[in-house]
Design an enzyme around this catalytic site. Sequence first.
Site, short mmCIF file in Angstrom:
data_model
loop_
_atom_site.label_atom_id
_atom_site.label_comp_id
_atom_site.label_asym_id
_atom_site.label_seq_id
_atom_site.Cartn_x
_atom_site.Cartn_y
_atom_site.Cartn_z
N HIS A 203 36.58 49.14 38.89
CA HIS A 203 36.29 47.97 39.73
C HIS A 203 35.03 48.11 40.60
O HIS A 203 34.58 47.12 41.17
CB HIS A 203 37.51 47.60 40.59
CG HIS A 203 37.80 48.55 41.72
ND1 HIS A 203 38.43 48.15 42.88
CD2 HIS A 203 37.56 49.88 41.87
CE1 HIS A 203 38.56 49.18 43.68
NE2 HIS A 203 38.05 50.23 43.09
N HIS A 204 34.47 49.32 40.71
CA HIS A 204 33.20 49.48 41.44
C HIS A 204 31.98 49.32 40.52
O HIS A 204 30.85 49.15 41.01
CB HIS A 204 33.13 50.85 42.11
CG HIS A 204 34.15 51.06 43.19
ND1 HIS A 204 34.30 50.21 44.25
CD2 HIS A 204 35.10 52.04 43.35
CE1 HIS A 204 35.27 50.64 45.04
NE2 HIS A 204 35.77 51.75 44.50
N ALA A 205 32.20 49.41 39.22
CA ALA A 205 31.08 49.34 38.27
C ALA A 205 30.42 47.97 38.33
O ALA A 205 31.09 46.94 38.23
CB ALA A 205 31.57 49.64 36.86
N GLN B 274 33.82 45.85 44.84
CA GLN B 274 32.65 44.96 44.91
C GLN B 274 32.09 44.62 43.54
O GLN B 274 31.51 43.54 43.35
CB GLN B 274 31.55 45.59 45.79
CG GLN B 274 30.59 46.56 45.12
CD GLN B 274 31.18 47.95 44.89
OE1 GLN B 274 32.36 48.17 45.08
NE2 GLN B 274 30.34 48.89 44.48
#
Length: 373
Positions: free
Chosen positions: A231-233, A274
């Site tokens: 989910h940060h990629a 993000q």
Amino acid sequence: NPNVVTRSSAKQSKVRTRAQQAATEAEQEERRVKLYGGYRSTGKGSIAEAKKQGKLRMSATSQNGTGAGGDQRRSSDFTEVQLKDIFQNAQSGARTVRGPTGILYDERFALHRCLWDTNYPECPERYLRVMERFTIGQLADRCQFIAPRPATRAELLTKHTAEQIELLAQTHGSQDEPELERLSSHYDAIFIHPTSYETSVLAVGSTIQLVESVWSGTVQNGMAILRPPGHHAMTAEYNGYCFFNNVAIAAQHALDHLGTQKILIVDWDVHHGQGTQRMFYSDPRVLYFSIHRYEHGTFWPNLRESDFDYVGTGKGEGYNFNVPLNKTGMTNGDYLAIWQQLLLPVATEFQPELIIVSAGYDAAYGCPEVCVC
């Protein structure tokens, strides 16, 4: 005698009362139509009548060519609007036959590890401990196994640049540890292992496979136990242990190939996702709901966009929900309040066809990074 009530006088009084009531209601209806516009109601109100009147009003607005605010509207703008009876949806759910729960895992997810720091927080033990708990509780035996698969290049390209895909692919099988460490240092909280590309592609494809299994009805729901996380990629940057955004790619696959029109992504990882937020920030088909430790921006990833007032943009405005926790020591009651007072009402109004949960490992009890509960 005026105090004696006969059957005839009572009947006449009842008729007069009904006539007066009807006249009063007609006057109120006439006034409502005059002041607020719309159509006169016929008979007692009902959900069906409300739907009918709503469609008639939308049709009239489209024929006039303008709506509130003077913006031009087309008739086709209203044909896709569906007025749903939420109570009826709940009632029909009582007749749903429970299906199996799917589970997806693969021993290859334990290969990815940091070569130069044996104490790195994102480690194979995160995967292995989950599988141990499954074994103890014999949970896997009660679920339907779903075979993992790698993602295709075309699937990766829906959310990532070709450059980022090729860069990681070139490290596959590399034994040059100094070069892997040097390349990793260009990104925030990233380590690259000779198997990172293989496991990352497998994680993406497996997430898609699980989504397809749920959507097709093979299983009613399911979980994918995998790593690296995603989910940060971001589109063109590895970040926070993540190379490819598993959930975002799977959601896009559902939109593009499965006919899904509304997807709810719930992210309860202790860090704000993000990467996922940015990928659907202007897309009203995907509602992103994240609860995360924030502490007024002092907690990683230290981004202003992780705060509550980042709600989406363009057509996606109002479809991004951040619940930033500015204090530690939260209890079960705090979390339940967020689920019941925020998430459930939002989900009920949005009426998603598919729900995907980013279940971050570091929201688990005992993780040194959490310090929330």
